[in-house]
Design a protein around this motif. Structure first.
Motif, PDB file in Angstrom:
ATOM      1  N   GLY A 147       0.802  -1.222   0.000  1.00  0.00           N
ATOM      2  CA  GLY A 147       0.000   0.000   0.000  1.00  0.00           C
ATOM      3  C   GLY A 147       0.831   1.266   0.000  1.00  0.00           C
ATOM      4  N   LYS A 148       2.160   1.127  -0.027  1.00  0.00           N
ATOM      5  CA  LYS A 148       3.050   2.282  -0.096  1.00  0.00           C
ATOM      6  C   LYS A 148       3.797   2.239  -1.415  1.00  0.00           C
ATOM      7  CE  LYS A 148       5.451   1.581   3.665  1.00  0.00           C
ATOM      8  NZ  LYS A 148       6.394   1.878   4.776  1.00  0.00           N
ATOM      9  N   VAL A 149       3.522   3.212  -2.272  1.00  0.00           N
ATOM     10  CA  VAL A 149       4.071   3.235  -3.631  1.00  0.00           C
ATOM     11  C   VAL A 149       4.996   4.442  -3.777  1.00  0.00           C
ATOM     12  CG1 VAL A 149       3.528   3.344  -6.100  1.00  0.00           C
ATOM     13  CG2 VAL A 149       1.974   2.156  -4.514  1.00  0.00           C
ATOM     14  N   VAL A 150       6.205   4.205  -4.265  1.00  0.00           N
ATOM     15  CA  VAL A 150       7.137   5.301  -4.520  1.00  0.00           C
ATOM     16  C   VAL A 150       7.491   5.273  -6.004  1.00  0.00           C
ATOM     17  CG1 VAL A 150       9.097   3.863  -3.755  1.00  0.00           C
ATOM     18  CG2 VAL A 150       9.366   6.349  -3.953  1.00  0.00           C
ATOM     19  N   VAL A 151       7.248   6.392  -6.678  1.00  0.00           N
ATOM     20  CA  VAL A 151       7.428   6.505  -8.122  1.00  0.00           C
ATOM     21  C   VAL A 151       8.721   7.263  -8.403  1.00  0.00           C
ATOM     22  CG1 VAL A 151       6.458   7.438 -10.265  1.00  0.00           C
ATOM     23  CG2 VAL A 151       4.945   6.458  -8.515  1.00  0.00           C
ATOM     24  N   PHE A 152       9.562   6.705  -9.272  1.00  0.00           N
ATOM     25  CA  PHE A 152      10.832   7.317  -9.637  1.00  0.00           C
ATOM     26  C   PHE A 152      10.784   7.756 -11.101  1.00  0.00           C
ATOM     27  CE2 PHE A 152      11.882   4.618  -6.061  1.00  0.00           C
ATOM     28  CZ  PHE A 152      12.791   5.386  -5.335  1.00  0.00           C
ATOM     29  N   VAL A 153      11.145   9.025 -11.338  1.00  0.00           N
ATOM     30  CA  VAL A 153      11.165   9.571 -12.701  1.00  0.00           C
ATOM     31  C   VAL A 153      12.536  10.174 -12.956  1.00  0.00           C
ATOM     32  CG1 VAL A 153      10.109  11.175 -14.332  1.00  0.00           C
ATOM     33  CG2 VAL A 153       8.695  10.038 -12.605  1.00  0.00           C
ATOM     34  N   GLU A 187      13.909  -2.670   2.830  1.00  0.00           N
ATOM     35  CA  GLU A 187      14.086  -2.201   4.205  1.00  0.00           C
ATOM     36  C   GLU A 187      12.840  -1.579   4.818  1.00  0.00           C
ATOM     37  OE1 GLU A 187      17.529   0.341   4.145  1.00  0.00           O
ATOM     38  OE2 GLU A 187      18.710  -1.140   3.045  1.00  0.00           O
ATOM     39  N   ASP A 188      11.935  -1.049   3.983  1.00  0.00           N
ATOM     40  CA  ASP A 188      10.776  -0.345   4.551  1.00  0.00           C
ATOM     41  C   ASP A 188       9.442  -0.713   3.916  1.00  0.00           C
ATOM     42  OD1 ASP A 188      11.973   1.044   6.586  1.00  0.00           O
ATOM     43  OD2 ASP A 188      12.473   2.778   5.355  1.00  0.00           O
ATOM     44  N   GLY A 189       9.413  -1.697   3.048  1.00  0.00           N
ATOM     45  CA  GLY A 189       8.143  -2.166   2.523  1.00  0.00           C
ATOM     46  C   GLY A 189       7.492  -1.294   1.466  1.00  0.00           C
ATOM     47  N   TRP A 190       8.263  -0.402   0.854  1.00  0.00           N
ATOM     48  CA  TRP A 190       7.721   0.393  -0.243  1.00  0.00           C
ATOM     49  C   TRP A 190       7.760  -0.411  -1.536  1.00  0.00           C
ATOM     50  CZ3 TRP A 190       5.741   5.387  -0.189  1.00  0.00           C
ATOM     51  CH2 TRP A 190       5.858   6.085   1.029  1.00  0.00           C
ATOM     52  N   THR A 191       6.821  -0.154  -2.425  1.00  0.00           N
ATOM     53  CA  THR A 191       6.855  -0.768  -3.750  1.00  0.00           C
ATOM     54  C   THR A 191       7.341   0.284  -4.747  1.00  0.00           C
ATOM     55  OG1 THR A 191       4.978  -2.196  -3.218  1.00  0.00           O
ATOM     56  CG2 THR A 191       5.552  -1.951  -5.547  1.00  0.00           C
ATOM     57  N   PRO A 192       8.530   0.098  -5.332  1.00  0.00           N
ATOM     58  CA  PRO A 192       9.047   1.088  -6.271  1.00  0.00           C
ATOM     59  C   PRO A 192       8.444   0.922  -7.662  1.00  0.00           C
ATOM     60  CG  PRO A 192      10.645  -0.666  -5.991  1.00  0.00           C
ATOM     61  CD  PRO A 192       9.497  -0.986  -5.068  1.00  0.00           C
ATOM     62  N   VAL A 193       8.145   2.048  -8.285  1.00  0.00           N
ATOM     63  CA  VAL A 193       7.643   2.080  -9.653  1.00  0.00           C
ATOM     64  C   VAL A 193       8.567   2.989 -10.455  1.00  0.00           C
ATOM     65  CG1 VAL A 193       5.750   2.792 -11.163  1.00  0.00           C
ATOM     66  CG2 VAL A 193       5.251   1.670  -8.975  1.00  0.00           C
ATOM     67  N   ARG A 393       9.910   7.778   6.262  1.00  0.00           N
ATOM     68  CA  ARG A 393       9.560   7.065   7.493  1.00  0.00           C
ATOM     69  C   ARG A 393       8.925   7.971   8.541  1.00  0.00           C
ATOM     70  NH1 ARG A 393      14.134   3.032   9.973  1.00  0.00           N
ATOM     71  NH2 ARG A 393      13.321   1.099   9.089  1.00  0.00           N
ATOM     72  N   ASP A 394       9.067   9.278   8.385  1.00  0.00           N
ATOM     73  CA  ASP A 394       8.750  10.155   9.507  1.00  0.00           C
ATOM     74  C   ASP A 394       7.303  10.592   9.583  1.00  0.00           C
ATOM     75  OD1 ASP A 394       9.947  13.364   8.192  1.00  0.00           O
ATOM     76  OD2 ASP A 394       8.457  11.972   7.468  1.00  0.00           O
ATOM     77  N   ARG A 395       6.428   9.986   8.816  1.00  0.00           N
ATOM     78  CA  ARG A 395       5.016  10.340   8.868  1.00  0.00           C
ATOM     79  C   ARG A 395       4.187   9.088   9.083  1.00  0.00           C
ATOM     80  NH1 ARG A 395       1.777  13.761   4.343  1.00  0.00           N
ATOM     81  NH2 ARG A 395       2.890  15.453   5.367  1.00  0.00           N
TER      82      ARG A 395
END
Length: 406
Positions: A147-153, A187-193, A393-395
């Motif tokens: 449920g945590k998605v991080v998008v890289f452009v 390390e933190d359970g993010w799903t990278p896109v 991580r801080d939120r």
């Protein structure tokens, strides 16, 4: 959609531009210089073109026309062979993908207008392949979606593989060879896109495409998205910021899920290199002998032109997202003269921080990081990763839509 080009298409494109730019430039410079010299002799001989002048021009036209016709014929032959399936796909090797992204960054707008197989559309990439943005395609590409998605452009002339680039062999720059996305997933359970962008297109056009892409991606995401973080390098930061300002007719736009926007070496106030090139084109145009060289510079894409001043100041930041800014400079201190003028060799420190000499800061209260290095060190640097990991991580995760409705 990735580039449909083959290695023969690449050779054909090189032949086309060699004919137009290299041969054309040499021909025009030769003509300008010869015209000036023959003009002096013509005036001394009575004013009209002399026999030598006419003979020279005739021979020059024949020579340059022959070279041009040969290159054009070669290009058409290579294109025909490519359409017959000869030549390996350009996307099959890292070098081919690099070439495709670099060429599209330089002239991508022209290639799209021509419908050239070298051009490609924006797309989500997994394993060097485009992801089909429907339920089955997204589920297959992201089997461990969270449920945590991080998008890289990425930035200008880059592609998604640049996030895993090998840093220079300096221990303080990078100790872990994984990309930021891979490390955040482990390390933190993010799903990278990772998104590939045709950076030769206008930033505004890419922003609209990015907004539509994220809309489709999250619509078909296998699980409820609780947080969406956006990370852009260089031009990628401009595209993401502009995408956040694109209006949508959805009841719940994807922008409401964005909690973090991180810009790495983004030219918020513009990049001086583009302004220098623009002035250079004007200066070259004042002399007939130099003007043909200006044509080479004028071939740069609209995407590059958009870097001259950055985004318009009326592009609003998302009110509920936290903005983080990272800048690199070649000097230890960001306050040095060099940092103020060259910064990371492409983007000055003030531009990366959105701090104009006059007027208000573009990101008041934003958290920032400065590192010593060049523009591309920002793509994979241990200190940048540690900051990124801490920021994400801080939120406390916001509630899901169902929780909020309940």
């Amino acid at each position: 959609m990735s580039s449909r080009a083959s290695t023969l298409d690449a050779a054909a494109l090189a032949a086309d531009y060699a004919e137009d730019l290299v041969v054309g430039t040499i021909r025009d410079v030769h003509g300008a210089v010869a015209g000036r010299l023959h003009g002096i002799n013509d005036r001394l001989q009575g004013g009209g073109p002399t026999l030598g002048h006419r003979l020279h021009d005739g021979i020059a036209r024949c020579v340059y026309s022959g070279i041009s016709l040969g290159l054009k014929a070669g290009a058409r032959g290579l294109e025909h062979a490519g359409r017959r399936g000869l030549g390996g796909p350009l996307e099959a090797t890292p070098q081919g993908r690099f070439l495709s992204s670099a060429v599209n960054g330089l002239i991508g707008d022209r290639l799209v207008e021509q419908g050239h197989p070298f051009a490609f559309d924006m797309g989500v990439r997994v394993g060097d392949e485009d992801v089909v943005l429907d339920a089955a395609g997204v589920a297959a590409a992201f089997p461990a979606a969270t449920g945590k998605v991080v998008v890289f452009v990425h930035g200008l002339c880059e592609n998604e593989s640049f996030w895993s680039r090998e840093a220079r062999p300096r221990r303080e720059h990078r100790q872990d060879r994984r990309s930021y996305g891979e490390r955040l997933a482990d390390e933190d359970g993010w799903t990278p896109v990772f998104v590939r962008v045709n950076t030769g297109l206008p930033v505004a056009q890419n922003a609209v495409a990015m907004a539509a892409l994220l809309d489709r991606l999250l619509e078909h995401w296998p699980v409820e998205v609780r947080r969406l973080a956006l990370v852009g390098h260089s031009m990628g930061g401009l595209v993401l910021r502009a995408a956040c300002a694109v209006t949508t007719d959805r009841d719940t736009p994807w922008t409401e899920l964005v909690t973090d926007v991180v810009c790495l070496g983004t030219p918020h106030l513009g990049a001086p290199l583009e302004r220098v090139v623009n002035h250079g084109v004007g200066a070259l145009g004042r002399l007939p002998e130099a003007a043909p060289f200006g044509r080479i510079l004028e071939y740069r894409s609209v995407g590059i032109l958009d870097l001259r001043h950055g985004l318009a100041r009326d592009v609003q930041n998302l009110p509920r997202a936290r903005y983080r800014l990272v800048a690199a400079t070649m000097t230890a201190s960001p306050r040095s003269v060099t940092a103020g003028s060259l910064g990371d060799l492409l983007v000055p420190y003030a531009s990366a921080m959105g701090r104009p000499r006059r007027g208000e800061e573009m990101f008041p209260g934003a958290e920032t990081l400065h590192i010593r290095g060049d523009h591309f060190d920002l793509l994979n640097h241990d200190r940048v990763y540690e900051a990124l990991r801490g920021w994400l991580r801080d939120r406390t995760d916001p509630p899901t839509r169902d929780e909020a409705a309940g």
